[in-house]
Design a protein around this motif. Structure first.
Motif, PDB file in Angstrom:
ATOM      1  N   PHE A 148     -34.718 -17.014 -29.853  1.00  0.00           N
ATOM      2  CA  PHE A 148     -34.522 -17.579 -28.507  1.00  0.00           C
ATOM      3  C   PHE A 148     -35.376 -18.843 -28.339  1.00  0.00           C
ATOM      4  O   PHE A 148     -34.892 -19.888 -27.886  1.00  0.00           O
ATOM      5  CB  PHE A 148     -34.869 -16.498 -27.473  1.00  0.00           C
ATOM      6  N   ALA A 149     -36.630 -18.758 -28.759  1.00  0.00           N
ATOM      7  CA  ALA A 149     -37.535 -19.911 -28.628  1.00  0.00           C
ATOM      8  C   ALA A 149     -37.001 -21.094 -29.437  1.00  0.00           C
ATOM      9  O   ALA A 149     -36.988 -22.234 -28.961  1.00  0.00           O
ATOM     10  CB  ALA A 149     -38.945 -19.531 -29.095  1.00  0.00           C
ATOM     11  N   GLU A 150     -36.535 -20.815 -30.636  1.00  0.00           N
ATOM     12  CA  GLU A 150     -36.018 -21.889 -31.492  1.00  0.00           C
ATOM     13  C   GLU A 150     -34.828 -22.585 -30.817  1.00  0.00           C
ATOM     14  O   GLU A 150     -34.728 -23.818 -30.808  1.00  0.00           O
ATOM     15  CB  GLU A 150     -35.599 -21.326 -32.862  1.00  0.00           C
ATOM     16  N   THR A 151     -33.947 -21.784 -30.230  1.00  0.00           N
ATOM     17  CA  THR A 151     -32.808 -22.356 -29.510  1.00  0.00           C
ATOM     18  C   THR A 151     -33.294 -23.297 -28.406  1.00  0.00           C
ATOM     19  O   THR A 151     -32.790 -24.416 -28.254  1.00  0.00           O
ATOM     20  CB  THR A 151     -31.952 -21.229 -28.894  1.00  0.00           C
ATOM     21  N   MET A 152     -34.298 -22.841 -27.675  1.00  0.00           N
ATOM     22  CA  MET A 152     -34.824 -23.666 -26.578  1.00  0.00           C
ATOM     23  C   MET A 152     -35.443 -24.954 -27.119  1.00  0.00           C
ATOM     24  O   MET A 152     -35.225 -26.030 -26.563  1.00  0.00           O
ATOM     25  CB  MET A 152     -35.853 -22.871 -25.759  1.00  0.00           C
ATOM     26  N   PHE A 153     -36.213 -24.847 -28.191  1.00  0.00           N
ATOM     27  CA  PHE A 153     -36.853 -26.048 -28.763  1.00  0.00           C
ATOM     28  C   PHE A 153     -35.799 -27.057 -29.207  1.00  0.00           C
ATOM     29  O   PHE A 153     -35.926 -28.259 -28.983  1.00  0.00           O
ATOM     30  CB  PHE A 153     -37.748 -25.681 -29.958  1.00  0.00           C
ATOM     31  N   ARG A 154     -34.745 -26.551 -29.853  1.00  0.00           N
ATOM     32  CA  ARG A 154     -33.703 -27.462 -30.346  1.00  0.00           C
ATOM     33  C   ARG A 154     -32.935 -28.110 -29.191  1.00  0.00           C
ATOM     34  O   ARG A 154     -32.675 -29.306 -29.185  1.00  0.00           O
ATOM     35  CB  ARG A 154     -32.707 -26.712 -31.236  1.00  0.00           C
ATOM     36  N   GLU A 155     -32.587 -27.283 -28.211  1.00  0.00           N
ATOM     37  CA  GLU A 155     -31.760 -27.783 -27.104  1.00  0.00           C
ATOM     38  C   GLU A 155     -32.520 -28.737 -26.184  1.00  0.00           C
ATOM     39  O   GLU A 155     -31.925 -29.633 -25.591  1.00  0.00           O
ATOM     40  CB  GLU A 155     -31.216 -26.618 -26.268  1.00  0.00           C
ATOM     41  N   PHE A 156     -33.827 -28.492 -26.025  1.00  0.00           N
ATOM     42  CA  PHE A 156     -34.579 -29.247 -25.019  1.00  0.00           C
ATOM     43  C   PHE A 156     -35.606 -30.200 -25.620  1.00  0.00           C
ATOM     44  O   PHE A 156     -36.460 -30.717 -24.912  1.00  0.00           O
ATOM     45  CB  PHE A 156     -35.232 -28.284 -24.014  1.00  0.00           C
ATOM     46  N   ASP A 157     -35.506 -30.420 -26.925  1.00  0.00           N
ATOM     47  CA  ASP A 157     -36.446 -31.328 -27.575  1.00  0.00           C
ATOM     48  C   ASP A 157     -36.360 -32.700 -26.919  1.00  0.00           C
ATOM     49  O   ASP A 157     -35.272 -33.254 -26.743  1.00  0.00           O
ATOM     50  CB  ASP A 157     -36.122 -31.423 -29.074  1.00  0.00           C
TER      51      ASP A 157
END
Ligand code: GBH
Length: 451
Positions: A148-157
């Protein structure tokens, strides 16, 4: 009459905090999956007055209005959390694009208004599907969280530049798994300690993932800490204060030092609790972070009382001022805590990510006269001045909370906001403290009057 001026660095970050579950409402909307808090709220007697978060402040729909209030307040930063079950309704199953789209619109609005997003990944909303597979007692939850965190980092970088992994691991482990007041409502020492450890491992792995991905910005977490003083110098009271202090520090020491405090480990063993720690876990937990988010609500004077509560101690009421929830107001504890952290862990950048008090505020003729909150804020902010002068690397102050909201097991019975929310009409009314804070932010200094 004398007055003292407390001034703040020009780049000091003034802000406000909230969390998703406490304000959003819209629990059934856009494909959100159920969380452990929906489950707890459905059990009669677990939330004050049978309240639930179905509507809360309706911020899922009214975020533009909330952002306008922040803009008018003049804050530079907003700390909010992302609801994990909106992004992954089943926790580890397929992603829900509508969840991502919602937060994209919301973060874009913040940026458009010049407000820096401070994002908490976990403010207690575990997808219920993961709880059914063992929740934080299971290492599977760690993997799901990192995904979940990885998804957030990628989407909101590039959009979000300040990240926090966990809000208040103490509350997750102790309130959720030992005292059973919070979801998932478990009461067991071994469970609490195992959960504590897994949450910290998930934190460390997430920090590592953040670095691997080369995500822009900074990452930290937001533990809650309280200052404790022994009632007397009797050894038993001193030990009691040590326990009270160290149980919070259980979530800080390993992050900075890679070990759990020995004396506490021994004390937990007397409770039959010892977490399973895999090789490499402690190194992961100690993965260096960029800043510490400190949630500070107060402290207590305590004395030993075997069998009384989970720490074998009691709080002593010396008649000091309390908030309407009975928490002891102790501004100097903030100064002491900031210095204690700096002395023990070095000059880590610190943001106060929560600090506030609940009072039974009412709207009278369109006004909310919350003088006690103004005094609370003023007294705590004054302590920040002392801390900065002492060399604490303090970067900002984000008060709890922007607005009144769903206060977990206390339902809507406590109001922490700078903005009053009428839960019938959802009308927002800025309180006097809002105008006071706005003035402080504009001036960037505080004038204290003393006699
Ligand atoms: C935070 O929890 C949460 O992050 C936030 O969601 C919440 O709305 C906010 O604070 C306000 O409660 O009995 O005097 O020892 C803070 C949770 C509150 C737990 C104080 C421990 C001990 C008070 N903590 N409590 S006392």
């Amino acid at each position: 009459m004398m007055s003292t001026i407390v001034s703040f660095p020009p780049d000091f970050v003034w802000g406000v905090s909230t969390s998703a579950y406490q304000i959003e409402g819209a629990l059934q909307e856009d494909g959100r999956g159920p969380s452990i808090w929906d489950e707890l709220a459905a059990i009669p007697g677990r939330i004050w007055n049978g309240d639930d978060a179905e509507v809360a402040c309706d911020s899922y729909h009214r975020y533009e209005e909330d952002i306008a209030l922040m803009k008018e307040l003049g804050v530079k930063a907003y700390r909010f959390s992302v609801s994990w079950p909106r992004i992954y309704p089943q926790g580890d199953g397929p992603i829900n694009p509508k969840g991502i789209e919602h937060y994209k619109r919301f973060v874009a609005k913040l940026l458009e208004n010049g407000i820096e997003p401070f994002c908490t990944l976990y403010h207690w909303e575990l997808p219920q599907a993961l709880q059914e597979k063992g929740g934080w007692e299971s290492r599977g939850t760690i993997d799901a969280f990192v995904r979940f965190a990885e998804t957030m980092f990628r989407e909101f970088d590039g959009m979000i530049k300040h990240w926090m992994t966990f809000n208040e691991p103490w509350c997750i482990a102790i309130n959720g798994h030992l005292l059973g007041r919070h979801a998932p409502g478990i009461r067991s020492w071994p469970s609490a300690l195992q959960v504590a450890h897994h949450v910290l491992v998930a934190h460390g792995l997430t920090v590592r993932k953040f670095r691997e991905l080369g995500t822009q910005g900074q990452i930290g977490y937001a533990p809650d800490m309280y200052w404790y003083e022994p009632f007397s110098r009797k050894q038993d009271d001193v030990d009691a204060a040590y326990r009270a202090f160290s149980i919070y520090n259980w979530f800080v020491e390993p992050v900075f030092k890679g070990t759990y405090p020995d004396r506490m480990k021994a004390w937990f063993q007397t409770k039959g609790a010892e977490p399973d720690i895999l090789p490499g876990d402690m190194e992961l937990i100690a993965e260096p972070i960029d800043f510490l988010g400190l949630n500070f609500y107060g402290g207590n004077i305590v004395r030993s009382k075997p069998g009384n509560n989970y720490l074998d101690l009691e709080h002593v009421d010396l008649g000091y001022e309390k908030s309407d929830k009975g928490w002891f107001i102790f501004p100097e504890g903030l100064y002491l805590m900031l210095n204690w952290i700096t002395d023990h862990y070095g000059s880590i950048p610190i943001y106060i990510t929560e600090n506030g008090a609940c009072f039974n505020d009412e709207v009278v003729d369109g006004k909310v006269d919350d003088g006690r909150r103004i005094a609370f804020l003023q007294n705590h902010i004054a302590e920040l001045g002392r801390a900065i002068e002492s060399g604490v690397n303090l970067k900002g102050y984000l008060t709890w909370s922007l607005m009144d909201n769903f206060e977990w097991a206390f339902g809507y019975s406590c109001r922490f906001g700078l903005v009053h929310v009428d839960y019938r009409t959802l009308k927002r009314t800025p309180k006097e403290s809002y105008y006071w804070y706005r003035k402080l932010i504009r001036k960037n200094w505080l004038e204290l009057e003393s006699r």
